[in-house]
Motif scaffolding. Structure first.
Motif, mmCIF file in Angstrom:
data_model
loop_
_atom_site.group_PDB
_atom_site.id
_atom_site.type_symbol
_atom_site.label_atom_id
_atom_site.label_comp_id
_atom_site.label_asym_id
_atom_site.label_seq_id
_atom_site.Cartn_x
_atom_site.Cartn_y
_atom_site.Cartn_z
ATOM 1 N N PRO A 1 0.840 -1.207 0.000
ATOM 2 C CA PRO A 1 0.000 0.000 0.000
ATOM 3 C C PRO A 1 0.874 1.256 0.000
ATOM 4 O O PRO A 1 2.022 1.247 0.432
ATOM 5 C CB PRO A 1 -0.796 -0.129 1.296
ATOM 6 C CG PRO A 1 -0.024 -1.046 2.150
ATOM 7 C CD PRO A 1 0.733 -1.957 1.230
ATOM 8 N N ASP B 1 -0.049 4.008 1.582
ATOM 9 C CA ASP B 1 -0.323 4.704 2.835
ATOM 10 C C ASP B 1 0.754 4.358 3.861
ATOM 11 O O ASP B 1 1.084 3.195 4.088
ATOM 12 C CB ASP B 1 -1.703 4.303 3.345
ATOM 13 C CG ASP B 1 -2.104 5.065 4.597
ATOM 14 O OD1 ASP B 1 -1.596 6.192 4.787
ATOM 15 O OD2 ASP B 1 -2.918 4.528 5.370
ATOM 16 N N ASP C 1 0.724 4.680 7.179
ATOM 17 C CA ASP C 1 0.182 3.978 8.347
ATOM 18 C C ASP C 1 -0.059 2.492 8.038
ATOM 19 O O ASP C 1 0.195 1.622 8.868
ATOM 20 C CB ASP C 1 -1.115 4.627 8.808
ATOM 21 C CG ASP C 1 -0.877 6.034 9.376
ATOM 22 O OD1 ASP C 1 0.237 6.253 9.899
ATOM 23 O OD2 ASP C 1 -1.798 6.860 9.294
ATOM 24 N N ALA C 2 -0.508 2.184 6.841
ATOM 25 C CA ALA C 2 -0.720 0.786 6.448
ATOM 26 C C ALA C 2 0.609 0.053 6.338
ATOM 27 O O ALA C 2 0.724 -1.121 6.718
ATOM 28 C CB ALA C 2 -1.486 0.724 5.128
ATOM 29 N N ALA D 1 1.787 -0.715 9.838
ATOM 30 C CA ALA D 1 1.036 -1.846 10.405
ATOM 31 C C ALA D 1 1.517 -3.171 9.814
ATOM 32 O O ALA D 1 1.671 -4.175 10.523
ATOM 33 C CB ALA D 1 -0.454 -1.658 10.150
ATOM 34 N N LEU D 2 1.784 -3.178 8.507
ATOM 35 C CA LEU D 2 2.288 -4.384 7.851
ATOM 36 C C LEU D 2 3.667 -4.753 8.392
ATOM 37 O O LEU D 2 3.953 -5.938 8.661
ATOM 38 C CB LEU D 2 2.330 -4.161 6.340
ATOM 39 C CG LEU D 2 2.725 -5.350 5.486
ATOM 40 C CD1 LEU D 2 1.705 -6.471 5.624
ATOM 41 C CD2 LEU D 2 2.849 -4.930 4.033
ATOM 42 N N GLU E 1 3.300 -6.203 11.873
ATOM 43 C CA GLU E 1 2.780 -7.575 11.795
ATOM 44 C C GLU E 1 3.897 -8.553 11.419
ATOM 45 O O GLU E 1 4.020 -9.637 12.007
ATOM 46 C CB GLU E 1 1.658 -7.615 10.749
ATOM 47 C CG GLU E 1 1.043 -8.976 10.573
ATOM 48 C CD GLU E 1 -0.010 -8.972 9.481
ATOM 49 O OE1 GLU E 1 -0.050 -9.965 8.738
ATOM 50 O OE2 GLU E 1 -0.769 -7.996 9.366
#
Length: 102
Positions: free
Chosen positions: A10, A12, A14-15, A18-19, A22
Protein backbone atom coordinates in the motif's frame (compact mmCIF):
# COMPACT_ATOMS: atom_id res chain seq x y z
CA UNK A 1 19.30 -15.76 -6.99
CA UNK A 2 15.83 -14.79 -8.00
CA UNK A 3 13.78 -12.27 -6.10
CA UNK A 4 10.67 -13.47 -4.32
CA UNK A 5 7.42 -12.17 -5.71
CA UNK A 6 6.27 -9.28 -3.59
CA UNK A 7 2.64 -8.49 -3.05
CA UNK A 8 1.57 -5.04 -3.98
CA UNK A 9 2.34 -2.77 -1.06
CA UNK A 10 0.00 0.00 0.00
CA UNK A 11 1.04 3.60 -0.54
CA UNK A 12 -0.32 4.70 2.83
CA UNK A 13 2.41 5.13 5.47
CA UNK A 14 0.18 3.98 8.35
CA UNK A 15 -0.72 0.79 6.45
CA UNK A 16 2.96 0.14 5.72
CA UNK A 17 3.80 0.58 9.40
CA UNK A 18 1.04 -1.85 10.41
CA UNK A 19 2.29 -4.38 7.85
CA UNK A 20 5.85 -3.99 9.11
CA UNK A 21 4.72 -4.43 12.73
CA UNK A 22 2.78 -7.58 11.79
CA UNK A 23 5.85 -9.04 10.03
CA UNK A 24 8.12 -8.22 12.97
CA UNK A 25 5.74 -9.95 15.38
CA UNK A 26 5.64 -12.99 13.11
CA UNK A 27 9.46 -13.08 12.93
CA UNK A 28 9.71 -12.76 16.71
CA UNK A 29 7.25 -15.64 17.17
CA UNK A 30 9.16 -17.88 14.73
CA UNK A 31 12.50 -17.06 16.39
CA UNK A 32 11.04 -17.93 19.80
CA UNK A 33 9.69 -21.25 18.45
CA UNK A 34 13.09 -22.03 16.94
CA UNK A 35 14.84 -21.27 20.22
CA UNK A 36 12.42 -23.49 22.13
CA UNK A 37 12.78 -26.39 19.70
CA UNK A 38 16.59 -26.13 19.79
CA UNK A 39 16.49 -26.18 23.57
CA UNK A 40 14.22 -29.24 23.59
CA UNK A 41 16.44 -31.08 21.15
CA UNK A 42 19.92 -30.05 22.27
CA UNK A 43 19.33 -28.64 25.74
CA UNK A 44 20.48 -29.87 29.13
CA UNK A 45 17.70 -32.43 29.55
CA UNK A 46 17.43 -33.55 25.93
CA UNK A 47 18.55 -37.11 26.68
CA UNK A 48 15.88 -37.75 29.29
CA UNK A 49 12.63 -39.34 28.32
CA UNK A 50 9.29 -39.58 30.09
CA UNK A 51 9.82 -43.29 30.80
CA UNK A 52 13.47 -43.09 31.83
CA UNK A 53 12.64 -44.04 35.42
CA UNK A 54 11.46 -47.42 34.18
CA UNK A 55 14.79 -48.15 32.49
CA UNK A 56 16.74 -48.67 35.67
CA UNK A 57 14.25 -50.60 37.81
CA UNK A 58 16.39 -53.72 37.65
CA UNK A 59 16.48 -54.18 41.42
CA UNK A 60 12.72 -54.03 41.75
CA UNK A 61 12.23 -56.33 38.78
CA UNK A 62 14.73 -58.84 40.18
CA UNK A 63 13.04 -58.74 43.59
CA UNK A 64 9.64 -59.34 42.03
CA UNK A 65 10.98 -62.24 39.98
CA UNK A 66 12.68 -63.77 43.03
CA UNK A 67 9.49 -63.46 45.07
CA UNK A 68 7.44 -65.08 42.30
CA UNK A 69 9.90 -67.95 41.91
CA UNK A 70 10.08 -68.49 45.69
CA UNK A 71 6.29 -68.79 45.93
CA UNK A 72 5.91 -71.29 43.10
CA UNK A 73 7.33 -74.79 43.67
CA UNK A 74 9.90 -75.80 41.11
CA UNK A 75 8.39 -77.91 38.39
CA UNK A 76 10.15 -81.23 37.78
CA UNK A 77 11.82 -81.62 34.44
CA UNK A 78 10.05 -84.04 32.16
CA UNK A 79 11.97 -87.26 31.72
CA UNK A 80 11.61 -89.69 28.93
CA UNK A 81 13.23 -93.03 28.47
CA UNK A 82 16.37 -93.03 26.39
CA UNK A 83 16.43 -95.21 23.35
CA UNK A 84 19.32 -97.58 22.67
CA UNK A 85 20.55 -95.31 19.91
CA UNK A 86 20.65 -92.34 22.28
CA UNK A 87 22.43 -94.38 24.93
CA UNK A 88 24.99 -95.63 22.42
CA UNK A 89 25.58 -92.11 21.08
CA UNK A 90 26.65 -90.90 24.54
CA UNK A 91 30.13 -90.91 25.99
CA UNK A 92 31.84 -94.25 26.04
CA UNK A 93 32.93 -95.65 29.38
CA UNK A 94 36.54 -95.08 30.38
CA UNK A 95 38.81 -98.07 30.19
CA UNK A 96 39.40 -100.19 33.28
CA UNK A 97 43.07 -99.17 33.28
CA UNK A 98 42.22 -95.50 33.88
CA UNK A 99 41.87 -94.15 37.37
CA UNK A 100 38.56 -92.58 38.29
CA UNK A 101 38.48 -89.29 40.23
CA UNK A 102 35.43 -87.74 41.80
Amino acid sequence: MTALPTPSLPDDIDALKALLLEKEQRIHLLEEQLRLLKHQRFGHRSEKSDRQGELFNEAEIDEAADAASAEAPPSPLPTRPRSRAQAAAGRAAAGAHRARYE
